[in-house]
Scaffold this motif. Structure first.
Motif, short mmCIF file in Angstrom:
data_model
loop_
_atom_site.label_atom_id
_atom_site.label_comp_id
_atom_site.label_asym_id
_atom_site.label_seq_id
_atom_site.Cartn_x
_atom_site.Cartn_y
_atom_site.Cartn_z
N ALA A 1 -41.25 129.68 -38.89
CA ALA A 1 -42.00 130.71 -38.06
C ALA A 1 -41.11 131.60 -37.03
O ALA A 1 -41.30 132.83 -37.15
CB ALA A 1 -42.53 129.71 -36.80
N PHE A 2 -40.02 131.13 -36.60
CA PHE A 2 -38.87 131.91 -35.96
C PHE A 2 -38.51 133.34 -36.99
O PHE A 2 -38.36 134.28 -36.34
CB PHE A 2 -37.78 131.27 -35.67
CG PHE A 2 -38.06 130.19 -34.32
CD1 PHE A 2 -39.09 130.27 -33.93
CD2 PHE A 2 -36.99 129.04 -34.31
CE1 PHE A 2 -39.42 129.07 -32.75
CE2 PHE A 2 -37.51 128.16 -33.44
CZ PHE A 2 -38.42 128.01 -32.61
N ALA A 3 -38.26 132.78 -38.15
CA ALA A 3 -37.95 133.91 -39.28
C ALA A 3 -39.14 135.17 -39.34
O ALA A 3 -38.61 136.22 -39.69
CB ALA A 3 -37.46 133.27 -40.72
N ALA A 4 -40.22 134.54 -39.20
CA ALA A 4 -41.48 135.64 -39.29
C ALA A 4 -41.62 136.19 -38.07
O ALA A 4 -42.56 137.07 -37.66
CB ALA A 4 -42.50 134.89 -39.81
N GLY A 5 -40.78 135.99 -36.94
CA GLY A 5 -40.86 136.53 -35.58
C GLY A 5 -41.99 135.91 -34.68
O GLY A 5 -42.54 136.59 -33.72
N VAL A 6 -42.45 134.72 -35.09
CA VAL A 6 -43.41 133.91 -34.50
C VAL A 6 -42.83 132.85 -33.58
O VAL A 6 -42.07 131.94 -34.02
CB VAL A 6 -44.47 133.47 -35.49
CG1 VAL A 6 -45.43 132.61 -34.85
CG2 VAL A 6 -44.89 134.48 -36.00
#
Length: 238
Positions: free
Chosen positions: A123-128
């Protein structure tokens, strides 16, 4: 996509009820092992159609099917689905919190903790930043895995800082971020640089409708910088 899947994009033009009715009807004759994959395919189709709320509903139905038929819930398949659909916005907070519990039931404690972090990293890698109660759920899994609370908090905060999602972290997430980020910034110059650059995204937070919350988040960031015990590159308090 599952062969029984109706045209959810066309149905969504008339509102959410036709979609839910059609999917529920199409799922009825399916064997138990096909129910969760069917609703996961529906989630994908609804995301592609821009129907985020319905996509999250469909994903919730998939998890309900797994709960009703636990013998069909292959942990590796379920994990792959979370890795795919959490970053895409197809998973509601309740489903992600439910996954933390599912992992604790199906895996050794250290593996459950690691798998949950994998999903968060995706999720973090997708900016979420996928939901507000990240820190309580990570603490619970870390405690079961015999990881120290402070170390688990620092690890999560560092993952978020390195991934660049701190600027969009919510007010609730900042309650968990402040102390570990201050410690990280005070102990590592490179991380301090990342923290200085992680000014909250005011436009993003004000889009939620309350400018006061955006300012409170900014003040949390400023207090965290002050807590890092370094004035270098630190913006003045306003």
């Amino acid at each position: 996509m599952h062969s029984s899947l109706p045209d959810v994009a066309a149905l969504a033009a008339d509102g959410p009820r036709p979609v839910r009715t059609a999917l529920t009807r199409a799922a009825k004759p399916l064997p138990a092992a096909e129910l969760a994959p069917f609703f996961e395919d529906a989630c994908r189709a609804l995301l592609a159609a821009g129907e985020g709320d319905l996509a999250q509903w469909a994903f919730g139905q998939a998890r309900k099917a797994d709960g009703d038929h636990p013998g069909t819930a292959d942990p590796d398949r379920v994990h792959a689905v979370f890795l795919e659909l959490v970053p895409a916005g197809g998973v509601a907070p309740a489903a992600l919190r439910g996954y933390a519990a599912f992992l604790g039931e199906r895996h050794a404690a250290d593996e459950a903790y690691g798998r949950f972090l994998e999903v968060l990293d995706a999720a973090f890698a997708a900016g979420v930043v996928p939901y507000a109660r990240l820190f309580p759920d990570v603490r619970k899994l870390a405690r079961a895995a015999k990881a120290k609370k402070k170390a688990a908090e620092r690890d999560l905060a560092e993952r978020m800082l390195r991934a660049g999602v701190v600027p969009v972290a919510s007010h609730q997430v900042w309650a968990g971020l402040r102390e570990p980020l201050a410690e990280l910034g005070g102990s590592d110059g490179a991380l301090l640089d990342l923290l200085v650059a992680a000014e909250p995204d005011r436009a993003f937070h004000e889009a939620g409708g309350d400018p006061r919350i955006a300012e409170e988040i900014r003040q949390s960031w400023l207090a965290t910088l002050a807590g890092s015990e370094s004035g270098a590159g630190t913006p003045p308090r306003t």
